[in-house]
Design an enzyme around this catalytic site. Structure first.
Site, PDB file in Angstrom:
ATOM      1  N   ASP A  79      -6.531  -6.300  -1.599  1.00  0.00           N
ATOM      2  CA  ASP A  79      -5.092  -6.402  -1.861  1.00  0.00           C
ATOM      3  C   ASP A  79      -4.785  -7.351  -3.019  1.00  0.00           C
ATOM      4  O   ASP A  79      -3.814  -7.157  -3.740  1.00  0.00           O
ATOM      5  CB  ASP A  79      -4.341  -6.850  -0.607  1.00  0.00           C
ATOM      6  CG  ASP A  79      -4.242  -5.749   0.431  1.00  0.00           C
ATOM      7  OD1 ASP A  79      -4.660  -4.608   0.159  1.00  0.00           O
ATOM      8  OD2 ASP A  79      -3.734  -6.039   1.541  1.00  0.00           O
ATOM      9  N   LYS A 105       6.040   6.627   7.237  1.00  0.00           N
ATOM     10  CA  LYS A 105       5.566   5.706   8.268  1.00  0.00           C
ATOM     11  C   LYS A 105       6.694   5.337   9.219  1.00  0.00           C
ATOM     12  O   LYS A 105       7.852   5.229   8.808  1.00  0.00           O
ATOM     13  CB  LYS A 105       5.040   4.417   7.628  1.00  0.00           C
ATOM     14  CG  LYS A 105       3.815   4.606   6.761  1.00  0.00           C
ATOM     15  CD  LYS A 105       3.352   3.287   6.172  1.00  0.00           C
ATOM     16  CE  LYS A 105       2.091   3.494   5.348  1.00  0.00           C
ATOM     17  NZ  LYS A 105       1.612   2.223   4.771  1.00  0.00           N
ATOM     18  N   TYR A 124       1.860   1.688  14.027  1.00  0.00           N
ATOM     19  CA  TYR A 124       2.629   2.564  13.146  1.00  0.00           C
ATOM     20  C   TYR A 124       2.064   3.977  13.151  1.00  0.00           C
ATOM     21  O   TYR A 124       0.881   4.198  13.258  1.00  0.00           O
ATOM     22  CB  TYR A 124       2.740   2.003  11.733  1.00  0.00           C
ATOM     23  CG  TYR A 124       1.445   1.814  10.985  1.00  0.00           C
ATOM     24  CD1 TYR A 124       1.018   2.764  10.064  1.00  0.00           C
ATOM     25  CD2 TYR A 124       0.670   0.683  11.180  1.00  0.00           C
ATOM     26  CE1 TYR A 124      -0.155   2.592   9.364  1.00  0.00           C
ATOM     27  CE2 TYR A 124      -0.504   0.500  10.481  1.00  0.00           C
ATOM     28  CZ  TYR A 124      -0.917   1.458   9.577  1.00  0.00           C
ATOM     29  OH  TYR A 124      -2.089   1.284   8.893  1.00  0.00           O
ATOM     30  N   HIS A 181       0.804  -1.224   0.000  1.00  0.00           N
ATOM     31  CA  HIS A 181       0.000   0.000   0.000  1.00  0.00           C
ATOM     32  C   HIS A 181       0.841   1.280   0.000  1.00  0.00           C
ATOM     33  O   HIS A 181       1.933   1.303   0.540  1.00  0.00           O
ATOM     34  CB  HIS A 181      -0.876   0.061   1.256  1.00  0.00           C
ATOM     35  CG  HIS A 181      -1.697  -1.149   1.476  1.00  0.00           C
ATOM     36  ND1 HIS A 181      -1.839  -1.719   2.722  1.00  0.00           N
ATOM     37  CD2 HIS A 181      -2.419  -1.929   0.637  1.00  0.00           C
ATOM     38  CE1 HIS A 181      -2.626  -2.784   2.641  1.00  0.00           C
ATOM     39  NE2 HIS A 181      -2.992  -2.932   1.381  1.00  0.00           N
TER      40      HIS A 181
END
Length: 184
Positions: free
Chosen positions: A168, A72, A132, A62
């Site tokens: 996905d 991130k 995260y 992603h």
């Protein structure tokens, strides 16, 4: 805290240094000044938790585009993951290259991934919990990515038949992603 550049420019392995004593341990997870000293100065706007009960769960690959492109900071609180990131930055000399890191609750490592990388991971144990931080809010209209098993990427995933979402499994190949980006 030890911050080490990864093979792909814009990604950094971060080794945390727990202070242990007879009571357990204390670990600094984030220190703004240490990050600034390494040129990593971000304003985290969201912190997310991902939980996967099954070993072999794959989430990815992603990213978010444009003004919502994310940096991130990823760590594992429980379990172990094989974390992968792919350079999808236009004009980058390492465009289409990938790197990986093993993140576990015991190895005290995190990964910092800059804007323009697709990101994903595969759980290596049952009941994995990942935390995260991101520096941009989630914007579904700006999300994208590439398929986890794209043959041109040749990512060496540790699980050949992962548990994966329908969404996905429909992500484009790297070549399709590249064509779509060129049309924008």
């Amino acid at each position: 805290m030890i911050i080490t550049p990864c093979r792909l420019q814009g990604a950094y392995e971060i080794t945390l240094l727990p202070n242990n004593d007879h009571r357990g341990h204390f670990t600094r997870i984030y220190d703004q000044q240490i990050f600034k000293d390494h040129g990593l100065d971000w304003d985290w706007v969201q912190e997310n938790r991902s939980f996967s009960p099954k070993k072999g769960t794959l989430r990815g690959m992603h990213l978010q585009h444009g003004p919502y492109a994310e940096t991130k900071l990823i760590r594992v609180c429980r379990g172990a993951i094989y974390d992968v990131f792919v350079d999808l930055r236009p004009g980058s000399p390492t465009y289409g290259h990938w790197d990986s890191i093993l993140l576990t609750e015991e190895n005290n490592k995190m990964i910092y991934i800059g804007k323009g990388f697709a990101h994903g991971f595969c759980t290596l144990e049952e009941d994995c919990e990942i935390i995260y931080k991101v520096d941009r809010p989630y914007a579904p209209q700006h999300e994208g990515g590439v398929i986890w098993n794209d043959e041109s990427l040749r990512i060496t995933w540790p699980i050949l038949k992962p548990v994966i979402s329908d969404k996905d499994s429909r992500l484009p190949t790297l070549e399709e992603f590249r064509r779509r980006q060129a049309q924008k």
